[in-house]
Design a protein around this motif. Sequence first.
Motif, PDB file in Angstrom:
ATOM      1  N   ARG A  27      -5.644  12.421  -4.885  1.00 11.01           N
ATOM      2  CA  ARG A  27      -4.665  12.802  -3.860  1.00 11.01           C
ATOM      3  C   ARG A  27      -5.109  12.367  -2.463  1.00 11.01           C
ATOM      4  O   ARG A  27      -4.302  11.848  -1.690  1.00 11.01           O
ATOM      5  CB  ARG A  27      -4.417  14.305  -3.876  1.00 11.01           C
ATOM      6  N   GLY A  28      -6.365  12.557  -2.118  1.00 19.62           N
ATOM      7  CA  GLY A  28      -6.864  12.204  -0.789  1.00 19.62           C
ATOM      8  C   GLY A  28      -6.758  10.712  -0.512  1.00 19.62           C
ATOM      9  O   GLY A  28      -6.295  10.296   0.556  1.00 19.62           O
ATOM     10  N   LYS A  29      -7.176   9.918  -1.481  1.00 13.85           N
ATOM     11  CA  LYS A  29      -7.085   8.465  -1.325  1.00 13.85           C
ATOM     12  C   LYS A  29      -5.632   8.021  -1.242  1.00 13.85           C
ATOM     13  O   LYS A  29      -5.282   7.154  -0.434  1.00 13.85           O
ATOM     14  CB  LYS A  29      -7.774   7.745  -2.484  1.00 13.85           C
ATOM     15  N   ALA A  30      -4.781   8.597  -2.075  1.00 13.41           N
ATOM     16  CA  ALA A  30      -3.365   8.229  -2.067  1.00 13.41           C
ATOM     17  C   ALA A  30      -2.725   8.592  -0.727  1.00 13.41           C
ATOM     18  O   ALA A  30      -1.982   7.794  -0.158  1.00 13.41           O
ATOM     19  CB  ALA A  30      -2.629   8.919  -3.205  1.00 13.41           C
ATOM     20  N   LEU A  31      -3.038   9.758  -0.213  1.00 15.23           N
ATOM     21  CA  LEU A  31      -2.493  10.189   1.069  1.00 15.23           C
ATOM     22  C   LEU A  31      -2.996   9.299   2.204  1.00 15.23           C
ATOM     23  O   LEU A  31      -2.223   8.912   3.090  1.00 15.23           O
ATOM     24  CB  LEU A  31      -2.860  11.655   1.326  1.00 15.23           C
ATOM     25  N   THR A  32      -4.272   8.955   2.160  1.00 17.52           N
ATOM     26  CA  THR A  32      -4.829   8.029   3.152  1.00 17.52           C
ATOM     27  C   THR A  32      -4.112   6.688   3.080  1.00 17.52           C
ATOM     28  O   THR A  32      -3.776   6.095   4.105  1.00 17.52           O
ATOM     29  CB  THR A  32      -6.344   7.836   2.925  1.00 17.52           C
ATOM     30  N   GLY A  33      -3.861   6.216   1.865  1.00 25.76           N
ATOM     31  CA  GLY A  33      -3.142   4.954   1.686  1.00 25.76           C
ATOM     32  C   GLY A  33      -1.732   5.007   2.241  1.00 25.76           C
ATOM     33  O   GLY A  33      -1.285   4.069   2.902  1.00 25.76           O
ATOM     34  N   VAL A  34      -1.024   6.103   2.000  1.00 20.10           N
ATOM     35  CA  VAL A  34       0.349   6.243   2.494  1.00 20.10           C
ATOM     36  C   VAL A  34       0.365   6.270   4.025  1.00 20.10           C
ATOM     37  O   VAL A  34       1.147   5.561   4.663  1.00 20.10           O
ATOM     38  CB  VAL A  34       1.020   7.513   1.909  1.00 20.10           C
ATOM     39  N   VAL A  35      -0.510   7.060   4.614  1.00 17.78           N
ATOM     40  CA  VAL A  35      -0.522   7.202   6.076  1.00 17.78           C
ATOM     41  C   VAL A  35      -0.929   5.892   6.755  1.00 17.78           C
ATOM     42  O   VAL A  35      -0.250   5.425   7.680  1.00 17.78           O
ATOM     43  CB  VAL A  35      -1.455   8.363   6.505  1.00 17.78           C
ATOM     44  N   THR A  36      -2.031   5.283   6.299  1.00 18.48           N
ATOM     45  CA  THR A  36      -2.475   4.036   6.942  1.00 18.48           C
ATOM     46  C   THR A  36      -1.482   2.906   6.702  1.00 18.48           C
ATOM     47  O   THR A  36      -1.265   2.073   7.586  1.00 18.48           O
ATOM     48  CB  THR A  36      -3.881   3.625   6.478  1.00 18.48           C
ATOM     49  N   SER A  37      -0.850   2.884   5.546  1.00 14.77           N
ATOM     50  CA  SER A  37       0.157   1.858   5.264  1.00 14.77           C
ATOM     51  C   SER A  37       1.372   2.019   6.170  1.00 14.77           C
ATOM     52  O   SER A  37       1.895   1.031   6.702  1.00 14.77           O
ATOM     53  CB  SER A  37       0.582   1.915   3.799  1.00 14.77           C
ATOM     54  N   ALA A  38       1.826   3.244   6.335  1.00 16.15           N
ATOM     55  CA  ALA A  38       2.977   3.495   7.210  1.00 16.15           C
ATOM     56  C   ALA A  38       2.657   3.099   8.647  1.00 16.15           C
ATOM     57  O   ALA A  38       3.482   2.464   9.322  1.00 16.15           O
ATOM     58  CB  ALA A  38       3.387   4.966   7.129  1.00 16.15           C
ATOM     59  N   ILE A  39       1.474   3.438   9.118  1.00 18.84           N
ATOM     60  CA  ILE A  39       1.073   3.057  10.479  1.00 18.84           C
ATOM     61  C   ILE A  39       0.985   1.533  10.587  1.00 18.84           C
ATOM     62  O   ILE A  39       1.410   0.955  11.596  1.00 18.84           O
ATOM     63  CB  ILE A  39      -0.258   3.731  10.870  1.00 18.84           C
ATOM     64  N   ALA A  40       0.449   0.874   9.566  1.00 19.52           N
ATOM     65  CA  ALA A  40       0.352  -0.591   9.574  1.00 19.52           C
ATOM     66  C   ALA A  40       1.729  -1.239   9.681  1.00 19.52           C
ATOM     67  O   ALA A  40       1.913  -2.217  10.416  1.00 19.52           O
ATOM     68  CB  ALA A  40      -0.371  -1.084   8.323  1.00 19.52           C
ATOM     69  N   ILE A  41       2.700  -0.690   8.975  1.00 20.91           N
ATOM     70  CA  ILE A  41       4.065  -1.228   9.029  1.00 20.91           C
ATOM     71  C   ILE A  41       4.635  -1.051  10.436  1.00 20.91           C
ATOM     72  O   ILE A  41       5.205  -1.987  11.009  1.00 20.91           O
ATOM     73  CB  ILE A  41       4.959  -0.554   7.970  1.00 20.91           C
ATOM     74  N   VAL A  42       4.470   0.131  11.012  1.00 17.08           N
ATOM     75  CA  VAL A  42       4.985   0.399  12.357  1.00 17.08           C
ATOM     76  C   VAL A  42       4.330  -0.524  13.381  1.00 17.08           C
ATOM     77  O   VAL A  42       5.011  -1.123  14.221  1.00 17.08           O
ATOM     78  CB  VAL A  42       4.789   1.888  12.735  1.00 17.08           C
ATOM     79  N   VAL A  43       3.010  -0.659  13.313  1.00 12.99           N
ATOM     80  CA  VAL A  43       2.303  -1.530  14.262  1.00 12.99           C
ATOM     81  C   VAL A  43       2.753  -2.978  14.097  1.00 12.99           C
ATOM     82  O   VAL A  43       2.987  -3.683  15.086  1.00 12.99           O
ATOM     83  CB  VAL A  43       0.770  -1.390  14.114  1.00 12.99           C
ATOM     84  N   SER A  44       2.905  -3.444  12.872  1.00 12.77           N
ATOM     85  CA  SER A  44       3.364  -4.816  12.633  1.00 12.77           C
ATOM     86  C   SER A  44       4.751  -5.052  13.220  1.00 12.77           C
ATOM     87  O   SER A  44       5.009  -6.098  13.823  1.00 12.77           O
ATOM     88  CB  SER A  44       3.386  -5.137  11.141  1.00 12.77           C
ATOM     89  N   VAL A  45       5.644  -4.092  13.050  1.00 14.88           N
ATOM     90  CA  VAL A  45       6.990  -4.220  13.611  1.00 14.88           C
ATOM     91  C   VAL A  45       6.931  -4.239  15.132  1.00 14.88           C
ATOM     92  O   VAL A  45       7.586  -5.066  15.784  1.00 14.88           O
ATOM     93  CB  VAL A  45       7.914  -3.090  13.090  1.00 14.88           C
ATOM     94  N   GLY A  97       0.810  -1.219   0.000  1.00 16.65           N
ATOM     95  CA  GLY A  97       0.000   0.000   0.000  1.00 16.65           C
ATOM     96  C   GLY A  97       0.837   1.259   0.000  1.00 16.65           C
ATOM     97  O   GLY A  97       0.501   2.246  -0.655  1.00 16.65           O
ATOM     98  N   LEU A  98       1.961   1.225   0.723  1.00 16.88           N
ATOM     99  CA  LEU A  98       2.849   2.384   0.771  1.00 16.88           C
ATOM    100  C   LEU A  98       3.453   2.670  -0.602  1.00 16.88           C
ATOM    101  O   LEU A  98       3.471   3.811  -1.059  1.00 16.88           O
ATOM    102  CB  LEU A  98       3.958   2.154   1.802  1.00 16.88           C
ATOM    103  N   ILE A  99       3.909   1.628  -1.267  1.00 15.78           N
ATOM    104  CA  ILE A  99       4.480   1.799  -2.612  1.00 15.78           C
ATOM    105  C   ILE A  99       3.418   2.336  -3.579  1.00 15.78           C
ATOM    106  O   ILE A  99       3.664   3.311  -4.300  1.00 15.78           O
ATOM    107  CB  ILE A  99       5.072   0.471  -3.121  1.00 15.78           C
ATOM    108  N   LEU A 100       2.242   1.712  -3.575  1.00 17.27           N
ATOM    109  CA  LEU A 100       1.174   2.191  -4.470  1.00 17.27           C
ATOM    110  C   LEU A 100       0.756   3.610  -4.114  1.00 17.27           C
ATOM    111  O   LEU A 100       0.471   4.421  -5.007  1.00 17.27           O
ATOM    112  CB  LEU A 100      -0.033   1.256  -4.399  1.00 17.27           C
ATOM    113  N   GLY A 101       0.707   3.919  -2.834  1.00 15.27           N
ATOM    114  CA  GLY A 101       0.317   5.266  -2.407  1.00 15.27           C
ATOM    115  C   GLY A 101       1.298   6.325  -2.865  1.00 15.27           C
ATOM    116  O   GLY A 101       0.903   7.413  -3.288  1.00 15.27           O
ATOM    117  N   ILE A 102       2.583   6.016  -2.775  1.00 12.04           N
ATOM    118  CA  ILE A 102       3.596   6.981  -3.232  1.00 12.04           C
ATOM    119  C   ILE A 102       3.489   7.194  -4.741  1.00 12.04           C
ATOM    120  O   ILE A 102       3.545   8.329  -5.221  1.00 12.04           O
ATOM    121  CB  ILE A 102       4.996   6.516  -2.809  1.00 12.04           C
ATOM    122  N   VAL A 103       3.309   6.103  -5.482  1.00 12.18           N
ATOM    123  CA  VAL A 103       3.126   6.224  -6.940  1.00 12.18           C
ATOM    124  C   VAL A 103       1.869   7.035  -7.239  1.00 12.18           C
ATOM    125  O   VAL A 103       1.872   7.927  -8.094  1.00 12.18           O
ATOM    126  CB  VAL A 103       3.068   4.827  -7.603  1.00 12.18           C
TER     127      VAL A 103
END
Length: 112
Positions: free
Chosen positions: A58-76, A40-46
Amino acid sequence: MSPNHTASTRNGLAGAAMVLGVTGLSTSVVFIGGLFGGIGLILGIVALTTAKRTGIGRGKALTGVVTSAIAIVVSVLVAVVFVWYANKTQECYRPDSFQQYTQCVHQQLTGN
């Protein structure tokens, strides 16, 4: 390919990033969320790069980037806690009963 079709396709990337980010966030406590978040982070940045050019998604892409980044942090963080817990309670893994297991874990975690 018409300009509208191209914009629609790129808007689809933003939507996919958002869906993957939200899915990743909701499944991050079971590790697989990090994988969804990474994609999601890769697709969101693209999609953000494309949205800058086209003004679409832009709104959907930004939502994707933010939620993806949080998902990665929580998973770690979940993985770190899981490894810590497994290391701290490793001598409790062969109990005769669940009660013995819980007592052993309690002792290991509290030091009593």
